[in-house]
Write a protein that holds these residues in place. Structure first.
Motif, PDB file in Angstrom:
ATOM      1  N   ARG A 209       4.158  10.911   5.332  1.00 53.79           N
ATOM      2  CA  ARG A 209       3.747  11.450   6.629  1.00 53.79           C
ATOM      3  C   ARG A 209       3.158  10.348   7.500  1.00 53.79           C
ATOM      4  N   ARG A 239      11.225  14.075   7.830  1.00 55.21           N
ATOM      5  CA  ARG A 239      11.036  14.316   9.271  1.00 55.21           C
ATOM      6  C   ARG A 239      12.162  15.190   9.809  1.00 55.21           C
ATOM      7  N   TYR A 244       6.509  18.930   7.475  1.00 59.85           N
ATOM      8  CA  TYR A 244       5.072  18.703   7.524  1.00 59.85           C
ATOM      9  C   TYR A 244       4.342  19.695   8.424  1.00 59.85           C
TER      10      TYR A 244
END
Length: 848
Positions: A209, A239, A244
């Motif tokens: 991240r 991504r 996330y």
């Protein structure tokens, strides 16, 4: 008159207080004596068919001689209950997920994790699949434990009283103090402790991240000299999937219920929380959980027969994880009409299991280290945006499997827990708060595929059969049943044969599986599913003929060109390289030279970074830098407890890791990963490359000097302004911590077993510490040689052993910690099937 009356009353009150104190002391002394296990005389034990001799020799090894295998297993269960009742009770509650019933909300997160993994359910399924002889052994063993509690000849140890625990009252789950399935479950818990890498996978997911993929592999490098196991751009993958969470969620305060409590009760409650958090954080990680073993051919031995050494490295606990016993019974009929072979084996047993795990018979010896293959994969399971009860599979959307669990919580209402599973296994995101701090749980959850949970796990059968082996070939046949966790086993027999075999279950991955288990995989893509299992005969093995010796220390055990992928998460090879150096340093070895190797404290990892530290000492602007530089002049990397240079090095290495890594990944993410991972390989690489990105805004040399300044400030505050008087052993005591009372300040000095120790994570005599645990002692040695064993196959009665506490699990017993000093000093006790004398003799008789 009045003054005299007041003085008389005061005198009477003081006398009364003294009297009460004496009475309390006398009552405590009487109670302490009542808790001691009877070691001599006669005891009636229900379930025995014939009398069983239980004798203890001068080394305090317990010798159990029965007239049938069934009575032998019953007697061992009875002895384990005598000596380790709290250990059995606590371990049972851990794997059942019922700690909170007696310990309160502080252990709730641990209970939730165990319920999600369904250790108890997996154990029941595996027990049902065992052959009748194995089930009979586990039944007899549990009967022995039950017989002890049905007619206890001694009082329960103080843990039961302090915590208000009654053995076997376990949430109504079965009500027995120990069941046959619990033995299978405890083997699973050992697999959880030793066989996990899901923590590495999640750490990579979390770090990506912040870092790109190239920087990730710099922070968590693959095995030295090798590329990463996957060439996939992991950061771009995650991504692109949008896995996330938008913002880091606040950490869940696991111990919130304990705040504000005062006195002993509050301290005990906080201790429960400390232990529970540590277990929940360590589950799924085998970083640093290593061992050493080696075997030499007779041609390399002064005796002309093979030599074998083993020292498994585990978390230190009081009581120790091991209990040493000699088990002896003639062959006899099994309940199904078959014949159970004769048993005559001596070595380390695990309370909870009815066999010797590590040791020898009359003709063959063996030792384990952890192979650490990748047998755990995390899967990103995509949630159906239109129906959150479904997740994505290669065939489309499928419903989660859902089950309900009820956790009883002392002082609170029961918790109704809903747990989900996918086709891969349990959804860990339902019970691990850290997942919600990283993942967007409205889109994805993490499920675990773990080989040890499979119903065909027959590891306990391998242990039972190994106890009957008389040569290397029979041992190899027994270990064909070994499942989880895979172990690198060395073995040797009196006929001169020796061998190495990696035994256990390893998954095969699809050729198109580009992730190879190093990071969470998209669960809806079939190419990431396991494709079967590595055949036992294709696992790494060696007969030692090429070099005359075989050694394993959790390093890569596969030869160049080996056809199958096991893992990329091997341990750094420093311990193996040092063992190899010492084995090659002389043409012939004996038990004394093997003992010297087991106790060697030269750290090749320290030697590698020493030039950078010496340069830093010359450049650091600190009042103590000159003295530190003087200490380092003759320092050769020996992490000796009596010296100060190892402490300077350890503090500098810690501060350097913090200074290089925290600015790049943030303090919260660093705190979540550091300790379980020391990032030593990352630091080595950064300095070797003189990596400007990691060292910015300074040069790497400047970062090194600044780290030494911080380290000297820290050491001066803790130990004074005379570096020559600092001692590594003072900062680095080996601490065998009681669970959970060892975290209670008022009780720790009684329940914990502590002694100054040498070594670090990379020495053969390992002394691993969690540098991230500043509050608990950053350099305290909590992971070391849980036992040391040495065997000369020319004279197996000359075998030696030691472990770090003592045979008794009772804090009131003089046998609770009587091996501590010998263990720290590198000494041993004899391990003999036929000792010259008996210190205690107890006869267990049918009845009760």
């Amino acid at each position: 008159m009045r003054t005299g009356r007041v003085a008389g009353m005061a005198k009477w009150g003081a006398t009364a207080l003294v009297g009460l104190a004496l009475l309390a002391g006398a009552a405590l002394a009487v109670y302490a004596l009542r808790t001691l296990a009877p070691l001599d005389g006669r005891l009636a034990v229900a379930g025995l068919a014939q009398p069983v001799q239980v004798r203890r020799d001068a080394a305090d090894v317990t010798h159990i001689a029965a007239r049938s295998p069934q009575d032998l297993w019953r007697a061992l269960g009875h002895v384990h209950a005598q000596e380790r009742s709290w250990q059995l009770e606590f371990n049972r509650r851990v794997m059942h997920g019922t700690l909170s019933e007696v310990l309160g909300p502080a252990t709730l997160e641990t209970d939730k994790l165990m319920r999600a993994l369904d250790i108890r359910g997996a154990a029941q399924r595996q027990y049902a699949g065992l052959p009748p002889q194995a089930r009979e052994a586990l039944q007899a063993y549990s009967q022995g434990i039950a017989a002890f509690h049905a007619a206890r000849p001694q009082a329960l140890t103080p843990e039961f009283l302090l915590l208000g625990v009654t053995p076997g009252r376990d949430g109504g789950r079965d009500g027995a103090p120990w069941s046959p399935e619990d033995s299978v479950g405890w083997a699973l818990m050992m697999a959880l402790d030793l066989g996990g890498n899901w923590g590495n996978e999640f750490a990579r997911l979390s770090l990506l991240r912040t870092l790109d993929t190239e920087r990730l592999w710099q922070l968590m490098p693959p095995y030295p000299g090798e590329p990463p196991a996957t060439a996939t751009d992991l950061a771009a993958l995650y991504r692109g999937l949008g896995v996330y969470a938008r913002d880091d969620a606040a950490a869940t305060p696991v111990a919130a219920a304990s705040k504000g409590l005062q006195g002993l009760a509050g301290a005990i409650d906080q201790a429960r929380s400390d232990w529970a958090q540590a277990l929940a954080q360590e589950a799924g990680s085998n970083d640093g959980k290593g061992s050493n073993n080696w075997v030499l051919a007779g041609a390399r031995s002064a005796s002309g027969k093979p030599l074998l050494a083993n020292d498994p490295h585990l978390g230190l606990s009081a009581p120790a994880i091991w209990y040493y016993a000699h088990l002896q019974a003639p062959a006899g009929p099994a309940a199904d009409g078959s014949t159970i072979g004769a048993i005559d084996v001596i070595g380390a047993t695990l309370p909870g299991l009815p066999f010797v795990v590590l040791g020898r018979t009359a003709r063959v010896a063996w030792g384990f280290t952890n192979t650490s293959p990748d047998v755990q994969d995390l899967y990103l399971e995509q949630i159906d945006a239109q129906d959150a009860t479904r997740y994505r599979t290669p065939q489309g959307w499928a419903p989660f499997e859902v089950r309900e669990e009820v956790i009883r919580i002392k002082g609170q209402a029961d918790l109704q827990l809903q747990l989900r599973a996918t086709r891969h296994g349990p959804v860990l995101s339902d019970v691990q708060a850290s997942h919600g701090q990283v993942l967007d749980l409205s889109k994805y959850v993490l499920a675990l595929r773990w080989s040890a949970l499979d119903a065909d796990n027959q590891t306990v059968l391998a242990g039972l059969q190994a106890n009957q082996a008389q040569n290397v070939a029979e041992l190899q046949q027994a270990f064909r049943h070994y499942h989880s966790p895979m172990q690198s086993i060395v073995m040797a027999d009196v006929d001169g044969a020796m061998a190495f075999q990696a035994a256990g279950r390893v998954p095969l991955r699809h050729p198109d599986n580009d992730l190879r288990g190093v990071a969470p995989a998209p669960g809806w893509e079939a190419r990431y599913d396991w494709q079967g299992w590595l055949d036992h005969d294709q696992a790494p093995q060696d007969d030692g003929a090429q070099r005359g010796w075989i050694a394993t220390a959790n390093q890569r055990i596969t030869a160049p060109g080996y056809a199958h992928f096991l893992t990329q998460d091997w341990h750094l090879p420093y311990r193996y390289e040092r063992i190899a150096q010492l084995l090659e340093a002389r043409p012939l070895h004996d038990l004394d030279s093997l003992a010297a190797i087991q106790n060697d404290v030269t750290s090749l990892a320290t030697q590698r970074l020493l030039p950078a530290l010496r340069t830093a000492a010359a450049q650091a602007g600190h009042p103590l830098a000159v003295q530190a530089a003087q200490l380092l002049l003759d320092f050769d990397g020996r992490m000796d407890a009596q010296h100060s240079a190892p402490l300077v090095f350890a503090a500098w290495a810690d501060e350097l890791a913090r200074g290089l890594i925290v600015p790049r990944i943030g303090s919260a993410r660093f705190a979540a990963t550091y300790g379980k991972r020391d990032f030593r390989a990352a630091v080595e690489g950064i300095l070797a490359r003189d990596d400007a990105w990691w060292c910015a805004p300074h040069t790497c040399a400047e970062q090194s000097a600044l780290a030494l300044v911080r380290a000297l400030d820290r050491l001066q505050a803790a130990y004074g302004a005379q570096p020559a008087q600092w001692r590594w052993g003072r900062a680095h005591p080996a601490e065998s911590r009681h669970r959970p009372l060892g975290s209670v300040a008022a009780l720790a000095r009684f329940f914990n077993v502590q002694t100054p120790s040498s070594g670090d994570a990379y020495t053969v005599n390992v002394g691993q510490y969690n540098a991230g645990d500043v509050a608990g002692g950053a350099f305290v040695n909590r992971h070391a040689a849980s036992l040391r064993g040495l065997y000369d196959l020319a004279d197996l009665e000359s075998s030696r052993f030691i472990f770090q506490t003592g045979q008794s699990g009772n804090v009131f017993s003089p046998r609770y910690a009587d091996m501590r000093d010998a263990w720290a000093a590198g000494q041993y006790r004899p391990l003999q099937r036929e000792p010259a004398q008996w210190r205690h003799q107890l006869l267990l008789e049918p009845g009760g």
